[in-house]
Scaffold this motif. Structure first.
Motif, mmCIF file in Angstrom:
data_model
loop_
_atom_site.group_PDB
_atom_site.id
_atom_site.type_symbol
_atom_site.label_atom_id
_atom_site.label_comp_id
_atom_site.label_asym_id
_atom_site.label_seq_id
_atom_site.Cartn_x
_atom_site.Cartn_y
_atom_site.Cartn_z
ATOM 1 N N ILE A 97 0.833 -1.207 0.000
ATOM 2 C CA ILE A 97 0.000 0.000 0.000
ATOM 3 C C ILE A 97 0.865 1.254 0.000
ATOM 4 C CG2 ILE A 97 -1.636 1.350 1.374
ATOM 5 C CD1 ILE A 97 -2.898 -1.260 2.260
ATOM 6 N N SER A 98 1.923 1.259 0.801
ATOM 7 C CA SER A 98 2.815 2.422 0.883
ATOM 8 C C SER A 98 3.486 2.695 -0.460
ATOM 9 C CB SER A 98 3.876 2.192 1.967
ATOM 10 O OG SER A 98 3.276 1.993 3.230
ATOM 11 N N VAL A 99 3.954 1.624 -1.119
ATOM 12 C CA VAL A 99 4.631 1.794 -2.411
ATOM 13 C C VAL A 99 3.655 2.296 -3.469
ATOM 14 C CG1 VAL A 99 5.816 0.591 -4.282
ATOM 15 C CG2 VAL A 99 6.417 0.082 -1.915
ATOM 16 N N LEU A 100 2.453 1.737 -3.500
ATOM 17 C CA LEU A 100 1.460 2.163 -4.488
ATOM 18 C C LEU A 100 1.083 3.631 -4.293
ATOM 19 C CD1 LEU A 100 -0.973 -0.905 -4.684
ATOM 20 C CD2 LEU A 100 0.977 -0.349 -6.147
ATOM 21 N N LEU A 101 0.922 4.044 -3.046
ATOM 22 C CA LEU A 101 0.590 5.443 -2.776
ATOM 23 C C LEU A 101 1.748 6.365 -3.148
ATOM 24 C CD1 LEU A 101 -1.260 5.160 0.668
ATOM 25 C CD2 LEU A 101 -2.272 5.654 -1.567
ATOM 26 N N ALA A 102 2.959 5.952 -2.815
ATOM 27 C CA ALA A 102 4.134 6.783 -3.111
ATOM 28 C C ALA A 102 4.369 6.917 -4.612
ATOM 29 C CB ALA A 102 5.372 6.187 -2.438
ATOM 30 N N CYS A 103 4.074 5.874 -5.354
ATOM 31 C CA CYS A 103 4.310 5.874 -6.801
ATOM 32 C C CYS A 103 3.091 6.316 -7.599
ATOM 33 C CB CYS A 103 4.745 4.490 -7.270
ATOM 34 S SG CYS A 103 6.314 3.934 -6.571
ATOM 35 N N GLY A 104 1.977 6.532 -6.911
ATOM 36 C CA GLY A 104 0.772 6.974 -7.609
ATOM 37 C C GLY A 104 0.147 5.924 -8.495
ATOM 38 N N VAL A 105 0.291 4.658 -8.119
ATOM 39 C CA VAL A 105 -0.281 3.569 -8.903
ATOM 40 C C VAL A 105 -1.676 3.254 -8.366
ATOM 41 C CG1 VAL A 105 -0.033 1.170 -9.632
ATOM 42 C CG2 VAL A 105 1.998 2.602 -9.332
ATOM 43 N N PRO A 106 -2.725 3.402 -9.164
ATOM 44 C CA PRO A 106 -4.081 3.097 -8.692
ATOM 45 C C PRO A 106 -4.261 1.605 -8.428
ATOM 46 C CG PRO A 106 -4.113 3.570 -11.049
ATOM 47 C CD PRO A 106 -2.732 3.879 -10.568
ATOM 48 N N TYR A 107 -5.129 1.286 -7.487
ATOM 49 C CA TYR A 107 -5.346 -0.118 -7.119
ATOM 50 C C TYR A 107 -5.875 -0.936 -8.291
ATOM 51 C CZ TYR A 107 -7.420 -4.286 -5.137
ATOM 52 O OH TYR A 107 -7.769 -5.588 -4.903
ATOM 53 N N GLU A 108 -6.739 -0.339 -9.113
ATOM 54 C CA GLU A 108 -7.302 -1.070 -10.249
ATOM 55 C C GLU A 108 -6.203 -1.561 -11.179
ATOM 56 O OE1 GLU A 108 -8.277 1.819 -9.180
ATOM 57 O OE2 GLU A 108 -10.254 1.342 -8.329
ATOM 58 N N LEU A 109 -5.209 -0.704 -11.416
ATOM 59 C CA LEU A 109 -4.083 -1.086 -12.274
ATOM 60 C C LEU A 109 -3.248 -2.170 -11.608
ATOM 61 C CD1 LEU A 109 -2.369 -0.664 -14.825
ATOM 62 C CD2 LEU A 109 -1.154 1.151 -13.592
ATOM 63 N N TYR A 110 -3.017 -2.027 -10.306
ATOM 64 C CA TYR A 110 -2.243 -3.031 -9.567
ATOM 65 C C TYR A 110 -2.942 -4.389 -9.616
ATOM 66 C CZ TYR A 110 -0.486 -5.637 -5.550
ATOM 67 O OH TYR A 110 0.017 -6.624 -4.730
ATOM 68 N N ARG A 111 -4.257 -4.385 -9.427
ATOM 69 C CA ARG A 111 -5.002 -5.643 -9.458
ATOM 70 C C ARG A 111 -4.927 -6.300 -10.823
ATOM 71 N NH1 ARG A 111 -11.282 -5.230 -8.242
ATOM 72 N NH2 ARG A 111 -11.119 -4.054 -10.190
ATOM 73 N N THR A 112 -5.008 -5.504 -11.874
ATOM 74 C CA THR A 112 -4.912 -6.047 -13.225
ATOM 75 C C THR A 112 -3.527 -6.622 -13.495
ATOM 76 O OG1 THR A 112 -6.534 -4.430 -14.020
ATOM 77 C CG2 THR A 112 -5.147 -5.495 -15.675
ATOM 78 N N ASN A 113 -2.502 -5.910 -13.044
ATOM 79 C CA ASN A 113 -1.124 -6.330 -13.301
ATOM 80 C C ASN A 113 -0.722 -7.571 -12.501
ATOM 81 O OD1 ASN A 113 -0.773 -4.261 -15.121
ATOM 82 N ND2 ASN A 113 0.250 -2.902 -13.666
ATOM 83 N N THR A 114 -1.434 -7.855 -11.416
ATOM 84 C CA THR A 114 -1.086 -9.015 -10.585
ATOM 85 C C THR A 114 -2.083 -10.158 -10.757
ATOM 86 O OG1 THR A 114 -2.255 -7.970 -8.718
ATOM 87 C CG2 THR A 114 0.136 -7.652 -8.847
ATOM 88 N N THR A 115 -2.743 -10.191 -11.902
ATOM 89 C CA THR A 115 -3.719 -11.253 -12.165
ATOM 90 C C THR A 115 -3.077 -12.639 -12.084
ATOM 91 O OG1 THR A 115 -4.964 -9.787 -13.630
ATOM 92 C CG2 THR A 115 -5.387 -12.135 -13.846
ATOM 93 N N LEU A 116 -1.833 -12.756 -12.547
ATOM 94 C CA LEU A 116 -1.144 -14.045 -12.511
ATOM 95 C C LEU A 116 -1.000 -14.545 -11.078
ATOM 96 C CD1 LEU A 116 0.399 -16.327 -13.884
ATOM 97 C CD2 LEU A 116 2.469 -14.915 -13.744
ATOM 98 N N LEU A 117 -0.618 -13.637 -10.174
ATOM 99 C CA LEU A 117 -0.481 -14.032 -8.772
ATOM 100 C C LEU A 117 -1.824 -14.446 -8.188
ATOM 101 C CD1 LEU A 117 1.991 -11.307 -7.435
ATOM 102 C CD2 LEU A 117 2.502 -13.643 -8.156
#
Length: 238
Positions: free
Chosen positions: A53-73
């Motif tokens: 959460i800290s990294v996503l907030l610091a880098c300005g990465v929205p959760y929707e994008l993070y969820r899409t990018n980690t579909t494999l996991l």
């Protein structure tokens, strides 16, 4: 030049490998901290969540994008869950010997932990919708979300309650069990699996193979019981 650096930064942070890498590094960080400190409140899961959460907030990465990018996991969660059958198989004879106590524990403890959440919510005067969201808190997230939606709760909020239940159960569970003199691996595993689902099972596996096996069994039985019986009970009481 500044615009080029900004474009490069955006390209890096929005790439799927960035999200996957952050997730894996956060988990490794959590494991390293826990193994060195051996403090129950420094759960790898909790540290991983806070780090991501800290990294996503610091880098300005929205959760929707993070969820899409980690579909494999996310897809790998299925095989990881199935892998819990390994300690179950290795302790199958032990489980057969304790089949009666296991079923009794599931009936009593499963009922108490569900009713306790309902009663406390009712005493605090929360709305019926929020109460239905809280009720399946001791099941794993996929089951809890589906059940909460079926009985009139909020699926997304149910996942939050499941998360909080798992983290608190994994942190406080071992301490309370030790305080009350519960030392048997099977008993500790059942308690952690019934109340703290997957997070509790991860903690149980840290204590030993037998403890982890009974925790995985309890988590599975609690999930099935919640999915089958809870909607039926709620329907009958309405």
């Amino acid at each position: 030049m500044t615009l080029q650096w900004q474009a490069a930064w955006v390209a890096v942070t929005t790439h799927p490998l960035f999200s996957v890498g952050v997730t894996l590094l956060a988990y490794q960080l959590g494991m390293t901290i826990y193994e060195r400190a051996r403090k129950v409140y420094l759960q790898p899961f909790l540290i991983s969540v806070v780090t991501v959460i800290s990294v996503l907030l610091a880098c300005g990465v929205p959760y929707e994008l993070y969820r899409t990018n980690t579909t494999l996991l996310t897809l790998l969660l299925g095989p990881a869950t199935v892998a819990l059958a390994v300690p179950l198989f290795l302790n199958l004879e032990r489980i057969r010997q304790l089949f009666g106590p296991i079923m009794l524990t599931l009936l009593v403890a499963g009922t108490v932990t569900t009713l306790l959440g309902v009663v406390l919510g009712w005493l605090f005067g929360i709305s019926e919708q929020l109460l239905m969201t809280l009720t399946p808190k001791s099941a794993t997230s996929p089951i809890a979300m589906l059940v909460a939606e079926e009985i009139g709760g909020i699926a997304a909020l149910a996942a939050v309650f499941v998360l909080l239940t798992g983290v608190l159960g994994a942190i406080l569970g071992p301490v309370l069990l030790t305080r009350f003199g519960v030392q048997h691996p099977a008993a500790r595993g059942m308690a952690l699996g019934l109340t703290a689902h997957a997070v509790g099972t991860a903690q149980a596996l840290q204590e030993g193979e037998e403890c982890g096996a009974f925790s995985a069994l309890a988590m599975s039985l609690m999930g099935v019981a919640t999915a089958v019986l809870l909607p039926l009970v709620v329907t009958l009481l309405r």
